[in-house]
Design a protein around this motif. Structure first.
Motif, mmCIF file in Angstrom:
data_model
loop_
_atom_site.group_PDB
_atom_site.id
_atom_site.type_symbol
_atom_site.label_atom_id
_atom_site.label_comp_id
_atom_site.label_asym_id
_atom_site.label_seq_id
_atom_site.Cartn_x
_atom_site.Cartn_y
_atom_site.Cartn_z
ATOM 1 N N THR A 55 0.838 -1.217 0.000
ATOM 2 C CA THR A 55 0.000 0.000 0.000
ATOM 3 C C THR A 55 0.865 1.257 0.000
ATOM 4 O O THR A 55 0.480 2.303 -0.524
ATOM 5 N N LEU A 56 2.071 1.136 0.575
ATOM 6 C CA LEU A 56 2.914 2.335 0.734
ATOM 7 C C LEU A 56 3.255 2.950 -0.620
ATOM 8 O O LEU A 56 3.481 4.154 -0.733
ATOM 9 N N ALA A 57 3.281 2.139 -1.662
ATOM 10 C CA ALA A 57 3.616 2.656 -3.003
ATOM 11 C C ALA A 57 2.400 3.280 -3.676
ATOM 12 O O ALA A 57 2.521 3.960 -4.704
ATOM 13 N N ASP A 58 1.219 3.082 -3.086
ATOM 14 C CA ASP A 58 -0.014 3.660 -3.647
ATOM 15 C C ASP A 58 -0.227 5.013 -2.966
ATOM 16 O O ASP A 58 -0.820 5.100 -1.881
ATOM 17 N N THR A 59 0.261 6.077 -3.588
ATOM 18 C CA THR A 59 0.322 7.372 -2.897
ATOM 19 C C THR A 59 -1.064 7.863 -2.482
ATOM 20 O O THR A 59 -1.225 8.432 -1.400
ATOM 21 N N ALA A 60 -2.068 7.587 -3.316
ATOM 22 C CA ALA A 60 -3.427 8.059 -2.962
ATOM 23 C C ALA A 60 -3.939 7.312 -1.733
ATOM 24 O O ALA A 60 -4.468 7.910 -0.796
ATOM 25 N N GLN A 61 -3.707 5.983 -1.725
ATOM 26 C CA GLN A 61 -4.214 5.216 -0.580
ATOM 27 C C GLN A 61 -3.394 5.523 0.677
ATOM 28 O O GLN A 61 -3.926 5.640 1.778
ATOM 29 N N ALA A 62 -2.078 5.711 0.492
ATOM 30 C CA ALA A 62 -1.238 6.067 1.642
ATOM 31 C C ALA A 62 -1.689 7.399 2.235
ATOM 32 O O ALA A 62 -1.743 7.558 3.459
ATOM 33 N N ALA A 63 -2.090 8.329 1.371
ATOM 34 C CA ALA A 63 -2.580 9.634 1.859
ATOM 35 C C ALA A 63 -3.872 9.451 2.651
ATOM 36 O O ALA A 63 -4.099 10.116 3.658
ATOM 37 N N LEU A 64 -4.705 8.512 2.193
ATOM 38 C CA LEU A 64 -5.963 8.258 2.905
ATOM 39 C C LEU A 64 -5.659 7.708 4.283
ATOM 40 O O LEU A 64 -6.265 8.076 5.285
ATOM 41 N N TYR A 65 -4.677 6.803 4.400
ATOM 42 C CA TYR A 65 -4.291 6.280 5.726
ATOM 43 C C TYR A 65 -3.816 7.430 6.614
ATOM 44 O O TYR A 65 -4.143 7.511 7.787
ATOM 45 N N ARG A 66 -3.033 8.342 6.010
ATOM 46 C CA ARG A 66 -2.515 9.460 6.796
ATOM 47 C C ARG A 66 -3.642 10.316 7.349
ATOM 48 O O ARG A 66 -3.574 10.858 8.436
ATOM 49 N N ARG A 67 -4.733 10.425 6.575
ATOM 50 C CA ARG A 67 -5.826 11.290 7.013
ATOM 51 C C ARG A 67 -6.712 10.595 8.028
ATOM 52 O O ARG A 67 -7.149 11.184 9.001
ATOM 53 N N GLU A 68 -6.980 9.298 7.799
ATOM 54 C CA GLU A 68 -8.069 8.655 8.525
ATOM 55 C C GLU A 68 -7.625 7.851 9.737
ATOM 56 O O GLU A 68 -8.465 7.539 10.591
ATOM 57 N N CYS A 69 -6.346 7.485 9.827
ATOM 58 C CA CYS A 69 -5.942 6.499 10.836
ATOM 59 C C CYS A 69 -5.034 7.086 11.915
ATOM 60 O O CYS A 69 -4.091 7.827 11.602
ATOM 61 N N SER A 70 -5.295 6.685 13.161
ATOM 62 C CA SER A 70 -4.385 7.076 14.249
ATOM 63 C C SER A 70 -3.759 5.856 14.905
ATOM 64 O O SER A 70 -3.151 5.943 15.963
ATOM 65 N N ILE A 71 -3.926 4.685 14.274
ATOM 66 C CA ILE A 71 -3.218 3.478 14.664
ATOM 67 C C ILE A 71 -3.247 2.551 13.456
ATOM 68 O O ILE A 71 -4.166 2.633 12.633
ATOM 69 N N LEU A 72 -2.210 1.729 13.334
ATOM 70 C CA LEU A 72 -2.140 0.788 12.210
ATOM 71 C C LEU A 72 -1.864 -0.607 12.739
ATOM 72 O O LEU A 72 -1.242 -0.763 13.797
ATOM 73 N N THR A 73 -2.310 -1.600 11.999
ATOM 74 C CA THR A 73 -1.895 -2.983 12.242
ATOM 75 C C THR A 73 -1.180 -3.475 10.982
ATOM 76 O O THR A 73 -1.671 -3.258 9.875
ATOM 77 N N VAL A 74 -0.053 -4.141 11.162
ATOM 78 C CA VAL A 74 0.647 -4.728 10.020
ATOM 79 C C VAL A 74 -0.157 -5.938 9.559
ATOM 80 O O VAL A 74 -0.343 -6.887 10.334
ATOM 81 N N ASP A 75 -0.652 -5.904 8.334
ATOM 82 C CA ASP A 75 -1.593 -6.925 7.864
ATOM 83 C C ASP A 75 -0.941 -8.304 7.845
ATOM 84 O O ASP A 75 -1.375 -9.223 8.528
ATOM 85 N N TYR A 76 0.118 -8.494 7.036
ATOM 86 C CA TYR A 76 0.709 -9.833 7.020
ATOM 87 C C TYR A 76 2.223 -9.851 7.120
ATOM 88 O O TYR A 76 2.829 -10.896 7.287
ATOM 89 N N ALA A 77 2.892 -8.700 7.074
ATOM 90 C CA ALA A 77 4.369 -8.704 7.013
ATOM 91 C C ALA A 77 5.024 -9.176 8.311
ATOM 92 O O ALA A 77 6.215 -9.500 8.312
#
Ligand code: G3I
Length: 365
Positions: A55-77
């Motif tokens: 997802t990090l390479a998807d700049t639009a989606q990464a921007a959405l995470y930056r706007r909407e999220c205040s915590i993350l979970t690493v999905d499978y890495a």
């Protein structure tokens, strides 16, 4: 015509330009348009989503995470099979990239011991070798990430009645290696490797009000009690929240279970929230409305429990959902694609996002 991703980026840039600091990932937001992170923060919650390294390479989606999220979970890495593609390899690069992206925003580690993460090289090992593999994995991985994670899902999905084991435990390499004692062992070794990281027991399907959900709920309550009686550090229980409307559910009765769990003086995280829309009408407007209603009703019930501190959806946009990937793998070119999340496959907000904002507002009230 639907706005393009370029439009969204321009919107996010404009939002950032004319905005106040928000609770998201370094994500300033326009005061009139609360992000999910801001609405959650106003209700004393953290909201976020799982994220995959690509997802990090998807700049639009990464921007959405930056706007909407205040915590993350690493999905499978951070899963066993991804970190260790071979017995002699340890590859934390994907998770390290997510931590770099997150900056100061907390990141949850998922997950040290899951009987479903079964690389072939592990399954080919003897029982004695599997025991060493789990001990080494926890010791090395937790030490490597010491001080860098919000919390660890130490054990994921300990129960699955469908495997027919005593106590309804989920079968797999760790059950083979240690029996049900792998759970306590994993928690003790994780704590020894990093005495400061909060430790979480994460479970699926407790929301199902049927012959599968009932034994998982009772098994989980009993396991929490045994871990606490043994003096094991347990900071929270994660209830995944993969809502399956095709199966029986009772949100209020589930909230009573959550409250019962909370009497153990632990926090409760909703860790993988999404709504399987397969049983809903094909029409997108109807389907989105039905998905939003599930978010509204489920969150309305569980957020009434004060011990619920975190809500995390399992990805943020439909096109990154495991349901979406699964459908395309099974039916390449499928015309009907799953819509389980607050944003669609063009990163546009959906009624589910409004339902979540309303549920966060109701919690604040
Ligand atoms: O992206 C790579 C692709 O580049 C590569 O060609 C392909 C080769 O196999 O793998 C792709 O990665 C896959 C990834 O999903 C993204 O689609 C992995 O193989 C696949 O293992 C991975 O599956 C994940 C699954 O857990 C197993 O780890 C799903 O993303 C993830 O959503 C799912 O999440 C689980 C939770 O951990 C536990 N609760 C249930 C939940 C849903 O199953």
């Amino acid at each position: 015509m639907q706005p393009t991703r370029r439009d969204l980026l321009a919107l996010l840039a404009a939002t950032a330009a004319g905005s106040v600091a928000g609770a998201g990932l370094a994500g300033p937001v326009r005061a009139a348009e609360p992000s999910l992170a801001d609405a959650a923060a106003a209700a004393g919650l953290l909201y976020g989503a799982s994220i995959a390294s690509d997802t990090l390479a998807d700049t639009a989606q990464a921007a959405l995470y930056r706007r909407e999220c205040s915590i993350l979970t690493v999905d499978y890495a951070l899963k066993f099979g991804w970190l260790r593609p071979a017995a002699d390899r340890f590859e934390p690069g994907g998770a390290d990239a997510i931590l770099a992206f997150a900056g100061k925003v907390p990141v949850r580690g998922h997950t040290l011991a899951w009987n479903e993460s079964r690389p072939d090289w592990l399954m080919a090992m003897s029982t004695a070798e599997k025991r060493k593999a789990l001990d080494h994995h926890i010791d090395e991985t937790v030490a490597y990430y010491a001080g860098r994670l919000h919390s660890w899902d130490v054990v994921n999905e300990p129960f699955w009645p469908g495997h027919g084991l005593p106590g309804g435990y989920r079968d797999g390499p760790w059950m083979e290696a240690f029996g049900e004692g792998y759970v306590e062992r994993a928690f003790r070794r994780a704590h020894a490797a990093d005495p400061n990281v909060p430790l979480v027991l994460n479970e699926a399907m407790t929301e199902r009000w049927d012959e599968y959900g009932a034994p998982i709920r009772s098994g989980l309550l009993g396991l929490v009690d045994r871990l606490q009686d043994a003096g094991v550090r347990l900071d929270a229980v994660g209830l995944q929240g993969h809502l399956l409307p095709a199966h029986p559910y009772d949100d209020n009765a589930f909230a009573d279970f959550v409250a019962e769990l909370a009497t153990r003086k632990i926090d409760i995280y909703i860790t993988e929230l999404d709504v399987d829309d397969a049983s809903f009408p094909a029409d997108i407007a109807s389907r989105d409305a039905a998905v939003a209603a599930r978010y509204r009703d489920f969150l309305g019930a569980v957020l009434a429990v004060p011990a619920v501190k975190i809500v995390i959806t399992w990805q943020l946009a439909d096109s990154s959902s495991w349901y979406y990937h699964g459908e395309l793998e099974q039916h390449p070119g499928a015309s009907r694609l799953p819509r389980p999340l607050p944003f669609d496959d063009r990163l546009m907000p959906k009624p589910a996002r409004d339902a979540m904002l309303s549920a966060f507002d109701r919690r604040r009230a």
